[in-house]
Write an enzyme that holds these catalytic residues in place. Structure first.
Site, PDB file in Angstrom:
ATOM      1  N   SER A   1      42.260  70.470  -8.398  1.00 34.96           N
ATOM      2  CA  SER A   1      43.538  70.219  -7.760  1.00 34.96           C
ATOM      3  C   SER A   1      43.499  70.479  -6.258  1.00 34.96           C
ATOM      4  O   SER A   1      42.759  71.343  -5.773  1.00 34.96           O
ATOM      5  CB  SER A   1      44.605  71.127  -8.396  1.00 34.96           C
ATOM      6  OG  SER A   1      45.813  71.090  -7.671  1.00 34.96           O
TER       7      SER A   1
ATOM      8  N   LYS B   1      46.686  58.406 -10.784  1.00 33.13           N
ATOM      9  CA  LYS B   1      47.086  59.225 -11.927  1.00 33.13           C
ATOM     10  C   LYS B   1      48.611  59.237 -12.018  1.00 33.13           C
ATOM     11  O   LYS B   1      49.283  59.717 -11.104  1.00 33.13           O
ATOM     12  CB  LYS B   1      46.559  60.649 -11.766  1.00 33.13           C
ATOM     13  CG  LYS B   1      46.959  61.629 -12.860  1.00 33.13           C
ATOM     14  CD  LYS B   1      46.304  62.984 -12.582  1.00 33.13           C
ATOM     15  CE  LYS B   1      46.703  64.027 -13.597  1.00 33.13           C
ATOM     16  NZ  LYS B   1      48.102  64.481 -13.396  1.00 33.13           N
TER      17      LYS B   1
ATOM     18  N   THR C   1      47.555  61.524  -7.313  1.00 34.73           N
ATOM     19  CA  THR C   1      48.764  61.704  -8.122  1.00 34.73           C
ATOM     20  C   THR C   1      49.886  60.863  -7.540  1.00 34.73           C
ATOM     21  O   THR C   1      50.259  61.026  -6.380  1.00 34.73           O
ATOM     22  CB  THR C   1      49.169  63.182  -8.165  1.00 34.73           C
ATOM     23  OG1 THR C   1      48.131  63.929  -8.808  1.00 34.73           O
ATOM     24  CG2 THR C   1      50.468  63.368  -8.930  1.00 34.73           C
TER      25      THR C   1
ATOM     26  N   HIS D   1      52.236  63.724 -16.037  1.00 34.08           N
ATOM     27  CA  HIS D   1      52.183  65.048 -15.405  1.00 34.08           C
ATOM     28  C   HIS D   1      52.452  66.161 -16.422  1.00 34.08           C
ATOM     29  O   HIS D   1      53.048  67.195 -16.095  1.00 34.08           O
ATOM     30  CB  HIS D   1      53.183  65.135 -14.248  1.00 34.08           C
ATOM     31  CG  HIS D   1      52.696  65.928 -13.076  1.00 34.08           C
ATOM     32  ND1 HIS D   1      52.349  65.359 -11.875  1.00 34.08           N
ATOM     33  CD2 HIS D   1      52.489  67.252 -12.922  1.00 34.08           C
ATOM     34  CE1 HIS D   1      51.966  66.304 -11.025  1.00 34.08           C
ATOM     35  NE2 HIS D   1      52.046  67.470 -11.640  1.00 34.08           N
TER      36      HIS D   1
ATOM     37  N   TYR E   1      47.104  64.969  -3.472  1.00 37.95           N
ATOM     38  CA  TYR E   1      48.494  64.648  -3.181  1.00 37.95           C
ATOM     39  C   TYR E   1      48.526  64.028  -1.786  1.00 37.95           C
ATOM     40  O   TYR E   1      47.830  64.498  -0.873  1.00 37.95           O
ATOM     41  CB  TYR E   1      49.365  65.896  -3.195  1.00 37.95           C
ATOM     42  CG  TYR E   1      49.702  66.415  -4.570  1.00 37.95           C
ATOM     43  CD1 TYR E   1      50.573  65.718  -5.398  1.00 37.95           C
ATOM     44  CD2 TYR E   1      49.157  67.607  -5.043  1.00 37.95           C
ATOM     45  CE1 TYR E   1      50.900  66.183  -6.659  1.00 37.95           C
ATOM     46  CE2 TYR E   1      49.473  68.085  -6.306  1.00 37.95           C
ATOM     47  CZ  TYR E   1      50.346  67.371  -7.114  1.00 37.95           C
ATOM     48  OH  TYR E   1      50.664  67.820  -8.358  1.00 37.95           O
TER      49      TYR E   1
END
Length: 382
Positions: A108, A247, A158, A271, A132
């Site tokens: 992440s 994603k 994402t 998510h 992100y």
């Protein structure tokens, strides 16, 4: 009580965990409908086994290589934030576990360990850096360059989080990043403005109204950008040689948009039920996306996988690969790297047995013909 499967592992981890952290892991948006339906969706399918197929040897390697590599099983550990909430070694321990059992992993943006330290622990098995897209594009570009330099193979972008889902447990607990933890990818960085973890009360990415004041700021802050569009996927493709996967796709329309934007792969994901409550369970969304993609790019899936039979069902519905998130945190909390390896072995052993009992020698043998679906009260487009 012995720990024999993921249900046992979840209970064992919960017994060792503080309430605030456990609620952060297990919670989701609004009424948690999607959290529960992600797992319940697998019960809508039953396995149609075939007999007398000679399953002396069962090969669980994915039918489609990932970045040219053969992994042990078509299942990896999905990116999730702050693994040091579970264990002092955090993502480094998780990465070491995937390397030990030849699984794939993504890390992440909001990891506690830096992407470089985790990569050293996971080696070639740590393949994805989850990205992100921040309002400050310079931050994104710097993270991409670091991922390239560290040897990652792909970006997992994402796309389902323009704003944070309404997570009541985090609000009741007033969840905040513990003061002894930090975000390893941003320590000592030169990024303009603070890095804002969007679950905190001070977050400027909480919702539409909270973002309006950002327009007047001279420095673009490091908050997730609600203006993210398919043009940003096209932009990412122009600034990196890494593969760019998206994603958060749940519909055929967005699958087509992803392909048109040049995405190298799709992860069907909601998510973990933490964003839009009441949306499609990922297993229910999967067939529509697979049909739309028509094999042009890989289709992966996450959400609700707790058994080897769940992996089997997802593969039968057309997924090339699946990902698990919370179970890795349970293993990490239970016993560090060894606990994560325990989780991996549970799923490996269960998948191998299900394949054998269903008459499938290889993953390629798993097809829609291996399933039957409960049709009463099935969801259909209006």
């Amino acid at each position: 009580m012995p720990v024999l499967n993921l249900t046992d592992l979840e209970e064992a981890a919960k017994a060792k965990c503080d309430k605030m952290t456990w609620d952060f892991w297990s919670g989701g948006a609004n009424d948690l409908l999607t959290v529960s339906e992600n797992s319940e969706a697998f019960l809508d399918y039953r396995i149609r086994p075939r007999m007398l197929r000679d399953v002396t040897e069962v090969d669980m390697k994915p039918k489609r290589k990932l970045f040219g590599m053969d992994f042990a099983v078509p299942c990896g550990i999905a990116p999730s934030s702050m693994h040091k909430l579970a264990h002092p070694k955090g993502e480094e321990a998780t990465a070491a576990a995937v390397k030990a059992r030849n699984w794939a992993m993504g890390i992440s943006s909001y990891s506690n360990c830096s992407l470089e330290d985790a990569k050293r622990a996971g080696g070639d098995n740590l393949v994805f850096f989850q990205l992100y897209v921040f309002k400050n594009r310079d931050t994104c570009l710097d993270l991409v360059r670091r991922a390239e330099a560290a040897g990652y193979k792909g970006l997992m972008v994402t796309i389902d989080s323009p704003y944070l889902g309404l997570r009541f447990a985090e609000r009741r607990n007033k969840f905040a990043v513990p003061p002894h933890l930090n975000f390893g990818n941003f320590v000592g960085s030169h990024y303009a403005g603070p890095v804002d973890f969007s679950v905190e009360a001070k977050s400027e990415s909480k919702g539409p109204g909270a973002n309006q004041n950002l327009k007047s700021k001279t420095v673009k802050p490091n908050v997730i950008d609600p203006a993210l569009s398919w043009q940003d996927i096209i932009w990412l493709k122009t600034v990196t040689k890494l593969e760019v996967w998206v994603k958060g796709v749940l519909t055929s329309e967005d699958a087509e948009m992803a392909i048109n934007a040049g995405a190298d792969g799709i992860i069907v994901s909601n998510h973990g039920g933490r964003q839009l409550d009441g949306c499609l369970a990922t297993l229910h969304a999967l067939p529509e996306v697979v049909t739309a993609v028509k094999g042009r790019i890989p289709v992966h899936m996450d959400g609700g996988i707790r058994r080897g039979s769940d992996i089997f069902r997802a593969l039968a519905l057309g997924a090339d690969f699946v990902w698990v998130g919370r179970p890795a945190l349970w293993g990490l909390k239970y016993n560090g790297q060894e606990g994560v390896e325990m989780m991996e072995k549970f799923l490996e052993d269960e998948l191998k047995l299900v394949m054998a009992l269903a008459g499938c020698q290889t993953v390629s043998d798993i097809t829609p013909e291996n399933l039957t679906r409960k049709t009463m009260f099935a969801w259909a487009k209006l």
